[in-house]
Design an enzyme around this catalytic site. Structure first.
Site, short mmCIF file in Angstrom:
data_model
loop_
_atom_site.label_atom_id
_atom_site.label_comp_id
_atom_site.label_asym_id
_atom_site.label_seq_id
_atom_site.Cartn_x
_atom_site.Cartn_y
_atom_site.Cartn_z
N GLU A 122 -1.87 -9.31 -12.46
CA GLU A 122 -1.83 -8.39 -11.33
C GLU A 122 -2.76 -7.22 -11.66
O GLU A 122 -3.07 -6.99 -12.83
CB GLU A 122 -0.40 -7.87 -11.14
N THR A 167 -4.48 -7.48 -0.59
CA THR A 167 -4.26 -6.22 -1.31
C THR A 167 -3.01 -6.37 -2.16
O THR A 167 -2.18 -7.25 -1.89
CB THR A 167 -4.01 -5.05 -0.33
N LYS A 210 8.54 -13.66 -6.93
CA LYS A 210 8.21 -15.05 -6.60
C LYS A 210 9.47 -15.89 -6.46
O LYS A 210 9.57 -16.72 -5.56
CB LYS A 210 7.29 -15.63 -7.67
N ALA A 268 -0.23 -19.41 -6.71
CA ALA A 268 -1.63 -19.35 -6.24
C ALA A 268 -1.90 -20.49 -5.25
O ALA A 268 -1.24 -20.56 -4.22
CB ALA A 268 -2.59 -19.36 -7.42
N LEU A 284 -1.20 -23.71 -5.55
CA LEU A 284 -0.30 -24.88 -5.60
C LEU A 284 0.56 -24.93 -4.33
O LEU A 284 1.01 -23.90 -3.84
CB LEU A 284 0.62 -24.79 -6.82
N GLY A 297 -5.49 -16.94 -10.86
CA GLY A 297 -6.94 -16.95 -11.10
C GLY A 297 -7.69 -16.82 -9.79
O GLY A 297 -7.18 -17.12 -8.72
N GLY A 319 -8.95 -11.96 -14.66
CA GLY A 319 -8.50 -11.85 -13.27
C GLY A 319 -7.24 -12.64 -12.97
O GLY A 319 -6.96 -12.94 -11.82
N1 LIG Z 1 -4.79 -12.71 -9.47
C1 LIG Z 1 -4.18 -13.78 -9.06
O1 LIG Z 1 -4.29 -14.85 -9.65
C2 LIG Z 1 -3.34 -13.75 -7.83
C3 LIG Z 1 -3.22 -12.59 -7.08
N2 LIG Z 1 -2.45 -12.56 -5.98
C4 LIG Z 1 -2.34 -11.34 -5.20
O2 LIG Z 1 -3.61 -10.98 -4.63
C5 LIG Z 1 -3.60 -9.59 -4.34
C6 LIG Z 1 -4.94 -8.99 -4.74
O3 LIG Z 1 -5.08 -9.03 -6.10
P1 LIG Z 1 -6.46 -8.58 -6.77
O4 LIG Z 1 -7.61 -9.05 -5.94
O5 LIG Z 1 -6.39 -9.00 -8.16
O6 LIG Z 1 -6.38 -6.98 -6.64
P2 LIG Z 1 -7.55 -5.91 -6.89
O7 LIG Z 1 -6.91 -4.71 -7.46
O8 LIG Z 1 -8.70 -6.51 -7.61
O9 LIG Z 1 -8.07 -5.57 -5.39
C7 LIG Z 1 -7.22 -4.96 -4.48
C8 LIG Z 1 -7.98 -4.62 -3.21
O10 LIG Z 1 -7.03 -4.19 -2.26
C9 LIG Z 1 -7.47 -2.95 -1.71
N3 LIG Z 1 -6.33 -2.14 -1.29
C10 LIG Z 1 -5.41 -1.54 -2.05
N4 LIG Z 1 -4.53 -0.86 -1.29
C11 LIG Z 1 -4.93 -1.04 -0.01
C12 LIG Z 1 -4.44 -0.58 1.24
N5 LIG Z 1 -3.35 0.18 1.33
N6 LIG Z 1 -5.10 -0.93 2.36
C13 LIG Z 1 -6.20 -1.70 2.30
N7 LIG Z 1 -6.71 -2.17 1.13
C14 LIG Z 1 -6.07 -1.84 -0.01
C15 LIG Z 1 -8.24 -2.31 -2.80
O11 LIG Z 1 -9.09 -1.33 -2.22
P3 LIG Z 1 -9.68 -0.10 -3.08
O12 LIG Z 1 -10.72 -0.73 -3.93
O13 LIG Z 1 -10.21 0.82 -2.03
O14 LIG Z 1 -8.51 0.44 -3.86
C16 LIG Z 1 -8.99 -3.51 -3.34
O15 LIG Z 1 -10.10 -3.79 -2.53
C17 LIG Z 1 -2.37 -9.02 -5.00
O16 LIG Z 1 -1.36 -8.83 -4.04
C18 LIG Z 1 -1.95 -10.12 -5.99
O17 LIG Z 1 -0.58 -10.15 -6.23
C19 LIG Z 1 -1.77 -13.64 -5.54
C20 LIG Z 1 -1.86 -14.83 -6.22
C21 LIG Z 1 -2.63 -14.97 -7.46
N1 LIG Z 2 -0.28 -12.24 -11.97
C1 LIG Z 2 0.11 -13.32 -11.16
C2 LIG Z 2 -0.99 -13.62 -10.20
C3 LIG Z 2 -0.50 -14.36 -9.08
O1 LIG Z 2 0.44 -14.09 -8.41
C4 LIG Z 2 0.38 -14.52 -12.04
O2 LIG Z 2 0.00 -14.45 -13.16
O3 LIG Z 2 0.95 -15.48 -11.58
#
Ligand SMILES: NC(=O)C1=CN([C@@H]2O[C@H](COP(=O)(O)OP(=O)(O)OC[C@H]3O[C@@H](n4cnc5c(N)ncnc54)[C@H](OP(=O)(O)O)[C@@H]3O)[C@@H](O)[C@H]2O)C=CC1
Ligand SMILES: N[C@@H](CC=O)C(=O)O
Length: 816
Positions: free
Chosen positions: A650, A538, A665, A594, A596, A784, A647
């Site tokens: 954030e 999340t 980070k 991510a 790495l 990603g 994707g």
């Molecule tokens: N994108 C990237 O490349 C990277 C991302 N990350 C991290 O991964 C995480 C997820 O990112 P991403 O998948 O893009 O996010 P999304 O917004 O696509 O998905 C977030 C999910 O988390 C759920 N959620 C939000 N709040 C809560 C809560 N309080 N309790 C339970 N579930 C919750 C949401 O539920 P609902 O749909 O009900 O709101 C949704 O299912 C982030 O922390 C991001 O920083 C880390 C490394 C790389």
């Molecule tokens: N938005 C972040 C996703 C991973 O943490 C990034 O671009 O590095």
């Protein structure tokens, strides 16, 4: 506490666990052995009972043994009888005085005087005739005292002497006259008062006191549960559950969180120290669940016995019975053999090979029975070592492993139990501790079950789940991992028997239920797995606030979410301390870079004795992609929206543009490198104009073109100097120990190492004692769906490898 206030605590609607069906709670002697133990029991009742429940008690620890000793002294007419009687009375009097207010104390002491006078009379005049009556005082005193303490401290309560309703038709087999007992019990029950009932004792059909035999109180509890159709019976005892072997003998025994009924019954029959053969008998026709839990630490989830699906059915355990006799005779073949097995409740037998295995006390009866058939018998000292599990006799691999494990022992035969739940080896040697440990190791070494809960089913969580089925089938370390929970911000799906991984998301869409924090925590606190791993994908700070509770429960966390690792110094330290205290593992490699292996590299340098002096680079996949692609051809805002749709940003791209994501980070890496600092110590250049900072996400995206002029200007100025712009993170520590940390836009020469990345790549440059002039560089895709989800899978494999080698630690009598 005043009675009136206290009593309010347990009214039906204020009760913490508002349940409609009756529950039976049975407390064993060791749980009631001292005033301190009784206070603990009172707390458990306050937390777990409602007024129409039934509490069943054994005698206070040591009392039954003392009463037996009195009885034997009376038979032998020893002079110490008077002193022993005085000792028993003093022990009871002391409990009464320590636990009750003065008026109730006086009343119970008067009753104790009368009881002891009666006891003395029986001991002196007719001990044999009154053996059961003498023993019955133990439970009587225990129930009376507990019910008084409850009435004073928790809720209205009354004591029931089970001899007033429980009728046993046949002393020997302890068969209950269900109809009469049930009617009488209902007549005795009082509305809005908690019943505390004596275990172990009953009346026979001649209206005489009788006892239910060894560990009869457990049997009493399940009899009463069947009489009232209770939903649950909890046996509160001095161990925290049923183990895969007796943990006092096998230190590596693991707790069995859930046992199918048939398996539990077979374990009881074959010598399990907690479950007894008779205990489960009354529950066979009911859907009552039986729990075994520790009264010394009620927060630990114990063992649940009932009807379960596939995962619980995979559990294996090992048990043994020593001091048995192997009886071989021609008469033990065919129908006669079967008859003999039943007649003598043989532990096992083989009517083709002509033998039965019996308890030693049956030897005489067996000899007499055979004499009437005019056949010879050979008795040999023997033991049984058995592996027990659901329908285990049909598992060829288990049969083969068991046979191999016993190859060096004197195995006379291996026999499958008729109920199919055990394979027994008949040994013509005693089962030694060493043998038991070896066989247990061979049978259960790969049997630790790990539950997996995924929180966050968005961009990354969904990809993680798509990859999960293939990972589970090809990675050996994940062999015993079961997906058991899916959680989003408002709904959750939990299934103790495992969620089908190939349909995880569609099952979630169909079956997930609304959930709040306390329901989530309550499920997590009572999960039936050896270990539980929560994967936090999340973006939620709120969810990260649950980590402390997770760690307190011994739950492991894999976080892609950066909030916890970049929280305030105090909170971060407290999380690390909680995790260490309960041996919870916390992995978060994907929080930076991510997939790495940057966190792993830093840990490795640190653990190897190196000292890191500088960390710098491009830590944002989003900003890397945008600035590597941004050459002025397309507006900046267009590229940002493109990154969002890929994707790699954030969920709110301002987390990236504001520099906060990079700032977090850098903080995470600096902490991993052993430095103490907080976000406020890292200077951060925010690239989001003030006007856009407080808009909702959709409004911000709609107004994104307001970003364009600033970036176009920055780019053009850089180009004029044959340079480019990049968002850079820099951390360094001077020789004097001064820390400098900042993240912001920099103008770099076009041939700078940070200026020529594949769009979306991250680059980490580390300087350390060992990497001074030529720094260590880690470079590759830093954001990603695929790489992040893969990075989380890598953390999962690492965690499971560590957990698979762990052993459960048994908790005996609440000693840590
Ligand atoms: N994108 C990237 O490349 C990277 C991302 N990350 C991290 O991964 C995480 C997820 O990112 P991403 O998948 O893009 O996010 P999304 O917004 O696509 O998905 C977030 C999910 O988390 C759920 N959620 C939000 N709040 C809560 C809560 N309080 N309790 C339970 N579930 C919750 C949401 O539920 P609902 O749909 O009900 O709101 C949704 O299912 C982030 O922390 C991001 O920083 C880390 C490394 C790389
Ligand atoms: N938005 C972040 C996703 C991973 O943490 C990034 O671009 O590095």
């Amino acid at each position: 506490m005043k009675q009136s206030n206290a009593a309010e605590k347990l009214t039906a609607d204020q009760n913490q666990l508002a349940k409609h069906a009756i529950q039976v709670h049975k407390f064993g002697g060791s749980s009631l052995a001292s005033a301190q133990c009784i206070v603990r029991v009172v707390d458990i009742i306050r937390q777990h009972c409602q007024l129409n429940d039934i509490v069943v008690v054994s005698a206070n620890g040591g009392t039954t043994d003392a009463l037996f000793a009195l009885y034997h002294q009376a038979i032998l007419q020893t002079e110490t009888l008077e002193i022993s009687l005085h000792d028993i009375k003093s022990m009871q009097a002391q409990l009464i005085s320590e636990l009750l207010s003065s008026s109730n104390e006086k009343r119970l002491l008067t009753q104790l005087d009368a009881d002891c006078a009666q006891l003395k009379k029986w001991l002196e005049n007719s001990p044999q005739q009154h053996q059961a009556d003498i023993l019955a005082f133990g439970e009587l005193w225990s129930a009376r005292l507990l019910s008084e303490v409850l009435s004073e401290k928790v809720c209205p309560s009354f004591m029931v002497d089970s001899r007033d309703f429980l009728v046993i038709d046949n002393d020997k087999a302890c068969q209950v006259n269900t109809q009469v007992s049930k009617t009488q019990l209902y007549q005795l029950k009082q509305r809005h008062k908690l019943a505390v009932i004596t275990g172990y004792i009953a009346k026979n059909s001649q209206n005489e006191t009788c006892t239910l035999g060894r560990n009869g109180s457990d049997y009493s509890a399940t009899i009463m549960a069947s009489l009232v159709g209770a939903l649950n019976v909890t046996l509160w005892t001095d161990v925290d559950g049923i183990y895969s072997a007796d943990p006092r003998v096998v230190p590596s025994a693991r707790k069995l969180h859930r046992l199918p009924n048939g398996v539990a019954k077979e374990l009881g029959r074959l010598g399990n120290p907690v479950l007894h053969a008779k205990t489960l008998q009354p529950l066979t026709d009911h859907s009552t669940h039986l729990h075994v839990a520790s009264s010394f630490d009620p927060s630990i989830s114990g063992t649940e016995i009932g009807k379960f699906g596939q995962i619980a059915k995979q559990e294996l355990s090992v048990t043994f019975l020593n001091d048995l006799l192997l009886a071989q005779s021609d008469s033990f073949t065919g129908n006669l053999g079967e008859q003999a097995q039943q007649e003598f409740s043989a532990v096992c037998g083989d009517d083709k090979a002509g033998f039965i295995v019996i308890h030693q006390e049956q030897q005489k009866a067996v000899s007499q029975w055979l004499a009437s058939h005019d056949t010879e018998v050979k008795f040999t000292p023997a033991s049984i070592l058995a592996t027990v599990g659901h329908k285990v006799i049909h598992h060829g691999d288990v049969q083969a492993r068991f046979k191999r494990s016993l190859r060096h022992s004197k195995t006379f035969a291996r026999v499958n139990s008729p109920n199919e739940h055990s394979i027994m080896a008949v040994l013509t040697q005693a089962c030694t501790t060493e043998l038991l440990n070896n066989v247990h190791h061979d049978m259960t070494k790969d049997a630790r079950h790990i539950g997996l809960v995924v929180a966050g089913l968005g961009n990354i969580g969904e990809r993680f789940l798509e990859m999960l089925p293939a990972q589970l089938s090809r990675v050996p370390a994940l062999e015993n991992v079961h997906l058991v929970g899916l959680v989003s911000s408002k709904k959750a799906l939990f299934n103790n028997d495992g969620i089908e991984v190939n349909q995880a998301l569609s099952l979630y869409q169909k079956d997930a239920q609304p959930i709040d924090k306390s329901e989530l925590m309550s499920w997590l606190a009572n999960h039936p797995y050896d270990e539980l791993v929560v994967v936090d994908v999340t973006p939620s700070e709120q969810f990260s606030l649950l980590y402390e509770d997770f760690f307190k429960q011994g739950i492991h966390v894999i976080g892609a979410n950066k909030w916890a690792a970049s929280s305030s110094t105090d909170n971060y330290k407290s999380l690390l301390a909680s995790a260490a205290k309960s041996k919870s593992l916390w992995f978060g490699n994907t929080t930076v870079g991510a997939g790495l292996p940057i966190n792993y590299a830093i840990n490795d340098l640190l653990n190897s004795g190196d000292n890191i002096t500088e960390i710098s680079g491009i830590f944002s996949g989003t900003l890397s992609w945008i600035f590597e692609t941004y050459d002025g051809t397309l507006p900046f805002s267009k590229l940002m929206l493109d990154a969002l749709s890929q994707g790699i940003t954030e969920p709110d791209p301002r987390e990236d543009l504001s520099g906060r994501d990079v700032q977090r980070k850098l903080l995470i890496l600096a902490r991993a490198a052993g430095f103490e600092l907080s976000l406020a110590d890292i200077k951060c250049q925010n690239l989001v104009p003030d006007a856009l900072q407080t808009l909702s996400i959709p409004d911000f995206l709609a107004a994104a073109d307001q970003l364009d002029s600033f970036f176009s200007e920055q780019l053009n100025q850089a180009k004029e100097q044959q340079c480019c712009i990049r968002y850079i993170a820099r951390f360094s520590v001077s020789e004097s120990g001064k820390l400098t940390a900042k993240v912001g836009l920099e103008v770099l020469s076009n041939n700078d190492a940070f200026a020529n990345l594949t769009p979306c790549d991250n680059i980490f440059q580390i300087k350390s004692g060992w990497y001074q002039e030529n720094p260590l560089i880690i470079r590759g895709p830093g954001a990603g769906r695929d790489v992040t989800a893969s990075g989380i899978h890598s953390d999962l494999v690492n965690i499971c490898q560590r957990l698979n080698t762990r052993q459960s630690q048994v908790k005996l009598k609440g000693i840590d």
